[in-house]
Design a protein around this motif. Sequence first.
Motif, PDB file in Angstrom:
ATOM      1  N   VAL A 259      12.475  -5.763   0.244  1.00  0.00           N
ATOM      2  CA  VAL A 259      11.544  -5.328  -0.318  1.00  0.00           C
ATOM      3  C   VAL A 259      11.520  -4.157  -0.430  1.00  0.00           C
ATOM      4  N   MET A 260      12.143  -3.295   0.738  1.00  0.00           N
ATOM      5  CA  MET A 260      12.006  -2.062   0.538  1.00  0.00           C
ATOM      6  C   MET A 260      13.524  -1.015  -0.730  1.00  0.00           C
ATOM      7  N   LEU A 261      14.364  -2.642  -0.723  1.00  0.00           N
ATOM      8  CA  LEU A 261      15.844  -1.775  -1.150  1.00  0.00           C
ATOM      9  C   LEU A 261      15.121  -2.721  -2.530  1.00  0.00           C
ATOM     10  N   SER A 262      14.208  -3.593  -3.365  1.00  0.00           N
ATOM     11  CA  SER A 262      14.274  -3.737  -4.222  1.00  0.00           C
ATOM     12  C   SER A 262      12.878  -2.473  -5.062  1.00  0.00           C
ATOM     13  N   PHE A 263      12.606  -1.570  -4.114  1.00  0.00           N
ATOM     14  CA  PHE A 263      10.743  -0.793  -4.415  1.00  0.00           C
ATOM     15  C   PHE A 263      12.345   0.177  -4.644  1.00  0.00           C
ATOM     16  N   ILE A 264      13.298   0.707  -3.729  1.00  0.00           N
ATOM     17  CA  ILE A 264      13.964   1.465  -4.017  1.00  0.00           C
ATOM     18  C   ILE A 264      15.095   1.749  -5.021  1.00  0.00           C
ATOM     19  N   LYS A 265      15.291  -0.131  -5.720  1.00  0.00           N
ATOM     20  CA  LYS A 265      15.450   0.515  -7.348  1.00  0.00           C
ATOM     21  C   LYS A 265      14.977   0.715  -8.053  1.00  0.00           C
ATOM     22  N   GLY A 266      14.060   0.500  -8.202  1.00  0.00           N
ATOM     23  CA  GLY A 266      12.693   0.917  -9.118  1.00  0.00           C
ATOM     24  C   GLY A 266      11.664   0.213  -9.478  1.00  0.00           C
ATOM     25  N   ILE A 267      11.917  -1.327  -9.021  1.00  0.00           N
ATOM     26  CA  ILE A 267      11.052  -2.928  -9.071  1.00  0.00           C
ATOM     27  C   ILE A 267       9.728  -2.155  -9.220  1.00  0.00           C
ATOM     28  N   SER A 268       8.968  -2.517  -9.437  1.00  0.00           N
ATOM     29  CA  SER A 268       6.727  -1.975  -8.779  1.00  0.00           C
ATOM     30  C   SER A 268       7.175  -2.858  -7.593  1.00  0.00           C
ATOM     31  N   PRO A 269       5.887  -2.038  -6.641  1.00  0.00           N
ATOM     32  CA  PRO A 269       5.101  -2.570  -5.444  1.00  0.00           C
ATOM     33  C   PRO A 269       5.112  -3.974  -5.979  1.00  0.00           C
ATOM     34  N   ILE A 270       4.408  -4.355  -6.720  1.00  0.00           N
ATOM     35  CA  ILE A 270       3.747  -5.767  -6.844  1.00  0.00           C
ATOM     36  C   ILE A 270       5.267  -7.101  -6.386  1.00  0.00           C
ATOM     37  N   LEU A 271       5.884  -6.300  -7.522  1.00  0.00           N
ATOM     38  CA  LEU A 271       7.383  -7.478  -7.290  1.00  0.00           C
ATOM     39  C   LEU A 271       7.938  -7.117  -6.312  1.00  0.00           C
ATOM     40  N   ALA A 272       7.816  -6.046  -5.846  1.00  0.00           N
ATOM     41  CA  ALA A 272       8.653  -6.125  -4.606  1.00  0.00           C
ATOM     42  C   ALA A 272       8.631  -6.844  -3.488  1.00  0.00           C
ATOM     43  N   VAL A 273       6.809  -6.720  -3.719  1.00  0.00           N
ATOM     44  CA  VAL A 273       6.602  -7.420  -2.088  1.00  0.00           C
ATOM     45  C   VAL A 273       6.326  -8.886  -2.437  1.00  0.00           C
ATOM     46  N   GLU A 274       6.709  -9.066  -3.923  1.00  0.00           N
ATOM     47  CA  GLU A 274       6.851 -10.910  -4.362  1.00  0.00           C
ATOM     48  C   GLU A 274       8.809 -10.719  -3.542  1.00  0.00           C
ATOM     49  N   MET A 275       9.808 -10.067  -4.597  1.00  0.00           N
ATOM     50  CA  MET A 275      11.256 -10.325  -3.790  1.00  0.00           C
ATOM     51  C   MET A 275      10.761 -10.439  -2.311  1.00  0.00           C
ATOM     52  N   GLY A 276      10.493  -9.955  -1.098  1.00  0.00           N
ATOM     53  CA  GLY A 276      10.716 -10.161  -0.192  1.00  0.00           C
ATOM     54  C   GLY A 276       9.683 -11.572   0.328  1.00  0.00           C
ATOM     55  N   ARG A 277       8.731 -11.514  -0.263  1.00  0.00           N
ATOM     56  CA  ARG A 277       7.677 -12.605   0.114  1.00  0.00           C
ATOM     57  C   ARG A 277       9.659 -14.117  -0.181  1.00  0.00           C
TER      58      ARG A 277
ATOM     59  N   ALA B 204       0.555  -0.950   0.412  1.00  0.00           N
ATOM     60  CA  ALA B 204       0.129   0.264  -0.259  1.00  0.00           C
ATOM     61  C   ALA B 204       0.880   1.308  -0.125  1.00  0.00           C
ATOM     62  N   LEU B 205       2.328   1.500   0.579  1.00  0.00           N
ATOM     63  CA  LEU B 205       2.742   2.579   1.141  1.00  0.00           C
ATOM     64  C   LEU B 205       3.566   2.841  -0.395  1.00  0.00           C
ATOM     65  N   PHE B 206       4.017   1.997  -0.717  1.00  0.00           N
ATOM     66  CA  PHE B 206       4.878   1.663  -2.392  1.00  0.00           C
ATOM     67  C   PHE B 206       4.357   2.253  -3.411  1.00  0.00           C
ATOM     68  N   VAL B 207       2.635   1.845  -3.221  1.00  0.00           N
ATOM     69  CA  VAL B 207       1.860   1.930  -4.196  1.00  0.00           C
ATOM     70  C   VAL B 207       1.183   3.018  -4.475  1.00  0.00           C
ATOM     71  N   LYS B 208       1.575   3.967  -3.635  1.00  0.00           N
ATOM     72  CA  LYS B 208       1.230   5.378  -3.494  1.00  0.00           C
ATOM     73  C   LYS B 208       2.454   6.116  -3.716  1.00  0.00           C
ATOM     74  N   SER B 209       3.422   4.959  -3.264  1.00  0.00           N
ATOM     75  CA  SER B 209       4.862   6.469  -3.240  1.00  0.00           C
ATOM     76  C   SER B 209       4.635   6.375  -5.272  1.00  0.00           C
ATOM     77  N   ARG B 210       4.282   5.034  -5.439  1.00  0.00           N
ATOM     78  CA  ARG B 210       3.759   5.154  -7.244  1.00  0.00           C
ATOM     79  C   ARG B 210       3.019   5.803  -7.920  1.00  0.00           C
ATOM     80  N   LYS B 211       2.222   6.272  -7.419  1.00  0.00           N
ATOM     81  CA  LYS B 211       1.054   6.919  -8.484  1.00  0.00           C
ATOM     82  C   LYS B 211       1.277   8.457  -7.875  1.00  0.00           C
ATOM     83  N   GLU B 212       1.863   8.680  -6.976  1.00  0.00           N
ATOM     84  CA  GLU B 212       1.868   9.945  -6.552  1.00  0.00           C
ATOM     85  C   GLU B 212       3.429  10.850  -6.000  1.00  0.00           C
ATOM     86  N   GLY B 213       4.523   9.747  -6.361  1.00  0.00           N
ATOM     87  CA  GLY B 213       5.926  10.348  -6.440  1.00  0.00           C
ATOM     88  C   GLY B 213       6.484   9.991  -5.222  1.00  0.00           C
TER      89      GLY B 213
END
Length: 293
Positions: A244-262, A84-93
Motif C-alpha cells: 500500500v505505502m509503496l504504491s502511493f509513494i510511486k504516485g498511484i491514487s489513494p483508491i488504487l493504492a489500497v486496491e493494490m494492498g487488497r 484516509a491518510l493518503f487522501v489528506k496527503s493528496r489534497k494538502e500535500g
Amino acid sequence: MFVIIGIVVVLGAVLSGFMMEKGPLLVLMQPSEFVIIAGAAIGATLAANPMRVLKKMVSGILGALKGSRMSKQLYLDTLRMMFALFVKSRKEGLVAIESDVEEPEKSPIFSKYPAFLKDHHTRDFVCDTLRMAITGGATPFDLDQMMELDMETHHTSAHQPVTALSTTADSLPGMGIVAAVLGVVITMSALGGPPEVIGEKVAAALVGTFLGILLCYGVVGPVAANMGKVVDDEHAYYHVLRVVMLSFIKGISPILAVEMGRRAIPDHVRPTFQEMEKSCRQKDDAPVVEKAA
C-alpha cells in the motif's frame, strides 16, 4: 480456541483407545515420570534461550491459544486508515501528514484506530516509512528496500520463540527415553522381588516413553506449529502495508493504492472490492476497535 480443542481431542482419543483395550488408567498416572520429562525439557529450554526469547515464547503460546488477530475486519480498517491518510496527503500535500507521522498518538486519523497505536511494531513500520518519504531524497526503490529489511528483521525475531518451542518439542521423546531408562534401572534393582512389583516398575518405565512421544506430537509440537502460522499471518499483514505505502509513494491514487494492498491480502481474509470501497468511502467519526479473528 481450536488449539485447546485439538489437544483435548488428542488426549481423549488416546485415553479412549487405551480404555477400549481394558487398560487401567491408573497405570498411566506416573507423576515421577512427568516430573523428569517436563523438568528436563524446561531446564533445557532455559539453558538454550535468552530471557527475551523465553518471554516471547510465553506470549506466543498465549497468542496461539487466542488465535490469529488477522481478520477481514482488521484488514478493512487498515486499508480505510491508509486511504484516509493518503487522501489528506493528496489534497494538502505530503507535508500535511508530517504531524500525523511524527506524533501518531495525536493524529486525528491514527487516533481513531487504538489497536494500530497499541501495536508499536506496526505503528513504527508505517510512520518510519512515511517519514522517510516526507523528508525526500529517497527513491521508491530505496524505501522498498528499507521496508524489506524491516520486515525481514521483524520476521526473524518473531520466529525465534517458534524455533525454541519446536526444539523443546523435539527434545521430549529423548527426555521420555531418559525417564524410561531410569525406570529400567529401578526395575533392575528390584529383580528377585515379586513379579507383580517388577511388572509395575516396567510399566512405569514405559509410561515415560509414552508421555514423551505424546507431549511432543500431540501437545507441544502442534502449539509450536500454530505459533508459526500466527507469525506468518503477521508477516502477510506487513507485506500488505508495504504494498500500500509503496504504491502511493510511486504516485498511484489513494483508491488504487489500497486496491493494490487488497490484492496482497491472503484469500481467506481478503475483502471484496465493494467491501473495501464501502469501508473507505464512509465517514469515520468514532474510534475503530479492531476485532480479532
